[in-house]
Write an enzyme that holds these catalytic residues in place. Structure first.
Site, PDB file in Angstrom:
ATOM      1  N   LYS A   1      28.561  10.021  -5.988  1.00  0.00           N
ATOM      2  CA  LYS A   1      29.567   9.833  -7.011  1.00  0.00           C
ATOM      3  C   LYS A   1      28.914   9.283  -8.287  1.00  0.00           C
ATOM      4  CE  LYS A   1      31.472   5.517  -6.429  1.00  0.00           C
ATOM      5  NZ  LYS A   1      30.935   4.413  -6.750  1.00  0.00           N
TER       6      LYS A   1
ATOM      7  N   HIS B   1      30.462   6.373   0.536  1.00  0.00           N
ATOM      8  CA  HIS B   1      29.797   5.575   1.577  1.00  0.00           C
ATOM      9  C   HIS B   1      30.788   4.723   2.382  1.00  0.00           C
ATOM     10  CE1 HIS B   1      29.805   2.230  -1.300  1.00  0.00           C
ATOM     11  NE2 HIS B   1      29.498   1.423  -0.306  1.00  0.00           N
TER      12      HIS B   1
ATOM     13  N   LYS C   1      31.202   3.542   6.928  1.00  0.00           N
ATOM     14  CA  LYS C   1      31.305   2.191   7.501  1.00  0.00           C
ATOM     15  C   LYS C   1      32.039   2.247   8.841  1.00  0.00           C
ATOM     16  CE  LYS C   1      31.458  -0.083   2.962  1.00  0.00           C
ATOM     17  NZ  LYS C   1      30.401  -1.079   2.807  1.00  0.00           N
TER      18      LYS C   1
ATOM     19  N   HIS D   1      36.705   5.342  -2.813  1.00  0.00           N
ATOM     20  CA  HIS D   1      36.793   4.493  -1.623  1.00  0.00           C
ATOM     21  C   HIS D   1      38.240   4.120  -1.270  1.00  0.00           C
ATOM     22  CE1 HIS D   1      32.633   4.378  -2.450  1.00  0.00           C
ATOM     23  NE2 HIS D   1      32.594   3.296  -3.194  1.00  0.00           N
TER      24      HIS D   1
HETATM   25  C1  BG6 Z   1      29.934   1.492  -5.054  1.00  0.00           C
HETATM   26  C2  BG6 Z   1      30.351   1.108  -6.442  1.00  0.00           C
HETATM   27  O1  BG6 Z   1      30.464   2.743  -4.712  1.00  0.00           O
HETATM   28  O2  BG6 Z   1      30.374   0.527  -4.132  1.00  0.00           O
HETATM   29  C3  BG6 Z   1      29.841  -0.261  -6.799  1.00  0.00           C
HETATM   30  O3  BG6 Z   1      29.831   2.046  -7.372  1.00  0.00           O
HETATM   31  C4  BG6 Z   1      30.196  -1.267  -5.729  1.00  0.00           C
HETATM   32  O4  BG6 Z   1      30.344  -0.674  -8.062  1.00  0.00           O
HETATM   33  C5  BG6 Z   1      29.804  -0.744  -4.358  1.00  0.00           C
HETATM   34  O5  BG6 Z   1      29.511  -2.466  -6.015  1.00  0.00           O
HETATM   35  C6  BG6 Z   1      30.258  -1.680  -3.270  1.00  0.00           C
HETATM   36  O6  BG6 Z   1      29.847  -1.209  -2.028  1.00  0.00           O
HETATM   37  P1  BG6 Z   1      29.958  -2.135  -0.751  1.00  0.00           P
HETATM   38  O7  BG6 Z   1      29.542  -1.248   0.368  1.00  0.00           O
HETATM   39  O8  BG6 Z   1      29.046  -3.298  -0.988  1.00  0.00           O
HETATM   40  O9  BG6 Z   1      31.371  -2.568  -0.659  1.00  0.00           O
END
Ligand code: BG6
Length: 508
Positions: free
Chosen positions: A170, A200, A204, A262
């Protein structure tokens, strides 16, 4: 009659690890934060767990005057700093033997010819057998160039018995129109089954567990509807600011960065109907159905909120505001906090709002989904007895304290009938001895195995933009976002937005 499983033959047996067959990966955007902090360490961790083929190759492509060894050093340093598993010299040595670097520009034909030659040499020398994934960890404005170059140099062809896949990071577009363009570009060159879009969050464990919780149990599903659910709150809060990511973040903002992908994916998993199976196609069908039913309230000024952090405190130290961060223009209107109310217009969810919020520099780092239930229709207790009783809730604790919480009312021990909220917890840490794999490990392995269920398809991405575009347009007309102090839970407008609906945001 029960059939006994044959542990040696049954591919479902969890003791048989899924190991990728002969293959390699080409990484575009090797100098970026994501490559260094997530992608390269995940490749090493997979190798360390024995899940990559012995001849695995990793080719870096960038506009840098580097030799193979220079790139290997970059990978080495990123692995030493960010890998989750222990550093083992023999694993590293084996991986490093397959590391190559191709210097060049995305418009440079010679560089792509070199890339092709490099891949052919690896196929011969390391037995990667023509199977390669092209990982685009680059700004979307370059996708078109790279995809065309891959096609022109014959790198995108799935020849008989081999595979070529493309992995896209993304932001997947800036709005619906640009997302469609990107999808068209990809679709002209790669068949849809060869395109892997990374979200991502879907990698999880706690997110995958939403479907296990809902569809492997009997007790949740009967109450999973508007008869019992009052509303759903999905929160992804971060305590960090934008740090060194000004170039990526400014002009994008919290809604495009996190809600479009997300949080809308989390919402789809919570709200969708049961898929006929867990293959990618069945999941996609259900997600598309529910995302197509999502609508926005009429008054976006009353049902959305956005903010930008100003100086404050984080972890006991003073921190600068967004406009004082390095690389941010003094008049930037990019939001670092965003909240929206969404409705799902179907029989299951009519009248149940879904509130989504995310922000940087909030009180603490936490991602959770809270399904908040209606109050009991009747309480046969005195008003005084239930003063401290709120609403039942089921909270999916996505991170950092992974697990599930059920909140319900219980009698406080004593001679009076006094009822207040208590929590019943399931914690991954207390139940499973194995740590969950990192999302990127899981997703990269799935790409190499050609396993698509955890990757959003283009229709899902486009539907998410369809939901968000009117909100973004509304905000663009309004000018500056509201302010909130670092270390707090967002702007006052977010609190007001909930208060208008007679509700409050949770303080996780
Ligand atoms: C990313 C965003 O997709 O997810 C970031 O671009 C964010 O801004 C990150 O910090 C957070 O990921 P996680 O897995 O730490 O919640």
């Amino acid at each position: 009659m029960t059939t006994r499983r044959n542990p040696l033959r049954d591919p479902q047996d969890r003791r048989l690890p899924r190991i990728a067959g002969p293959c390699g990966m080409v990484l575009f955007g090797v100098t970026g934060d994501l490559s260094r902090k997530k992608v390269m360490p995940a490749v090493y961790d997979l190798a360390n767990r024995g899940l990559l083929p012995p001849g695995f190759s990793l080719v870096g492509f960038a506009r840098r005057d580097w030799a193979d060894q220079d790139f290997a050093q970059i990978v080495h340093d990123s692995v030493r700093e960010h890998a989750r598993t222990e550093f083992r010299e023999e694993v590293w040595r084996q991986l490093a033997e397959g590391v190559r670097f191709v210097p060049g520009d995305f418009a440079d034909d010679v560089a792509f010819s070199t890339l092709r030659r490099t891949i052919e040499e690896l196929d011969a020398a390391r037995g990667t057998e023509g199977n390669h994934a092209f990982y685009l960890s680059i700004p979307p404005r370059f996708f078109g160039d790279v995809i065309e170059q891959l096609q022109e140099h014959g790198l995108a062809e799935n020849r008989e018995g081999t595979w070529r896949r493309v992995v896209v990071e993304k932001p997947f577009g800036h709005d619906l129109a640009s997302a469609r363009e990107l999808n068209d570009i990809l679709g002209r060159v790669f068949p849809s089954g060869s395109v892997f879009r990374i979200d991502h969050y879907l990698g999880k464990e706690t997110v995958q567990n939403i479907l296990a919780m809902r569809f492997a149990n009997t007790m949740f599903e009967p109450i999973w509807n508007s008869n019992y659910v009052d509303h759903v709150q999905i929160t992804m809060a971060e305590d960090i600011g934008i740090g060194g990511r000004a170039g990526y973040y400014d002009g994008i903002g919290a809604a495009r960065d996190v809600i479009q992908n997300h949080l809308i994916q989390l919402m789809a998993l919570i709200a969708m109907e049961e898929p006929t199976s867990f293959d990618a196609e069945s999941l996609r069908q259900e997600k598309i159905k529910v995302l197509s039913s999502v609508t926005l309230p009429n008054r976006l000024d009353l049902s959305t909120a956005r903010g930008q952090y100003v100086g404050g405190w984080a972890g006991g130290v003073p921190v600068p505001g967004y406009l004082e961060e390095e690389g941010i223009p003094a008049d930037s209107t990019t939001e670092t906090f965003a909240a929206v109310r969404l409705n799902v217009e179907n029989r299951r969810w009519a009248g149940v709002p879904f509130y989504l919020r995310t922000g940087k520099r909030l009180g603490r780092r936490v991602t959770e989904v809270a399904v908040v239930f209606k109050r009991a229709p009747h309480l046969p207790f005195s008003a005084h007895s239930t003063e401290e009783l709120t609403q039942n809730a089921l909270v999916v604790r996505v991170q950092p304290d992974e697990g599930l919480t059920v909140r319900f009312g219980s009698k406080v021990p004593g001679t009076a009938m006094e009822i207040r909220d208590v929590n019943m917890d399931f914690a991954y840490g207390g139940t499973f001895t194995e740590a969950s794999p990192e999302a990127y490990e899981r997703l990269i392995l799935d790409v190499l195995l050609g396993d698509p269920p955890l990757f959003p398809r283009h229709e899902e991405v486009e539907l998410s933009w369809r939901i968000l575009d009117p909100v973004l347009a509304h905000w663009a007309r309004k000018g500056r976002p509201d302010e909130y102090a670092s270390g707090t839970w967002g702007p006052a407008s977010a609190t007001a937005m909930m208060a208008r609906d007679g509700r409050v945001w949770r303080r996780p």
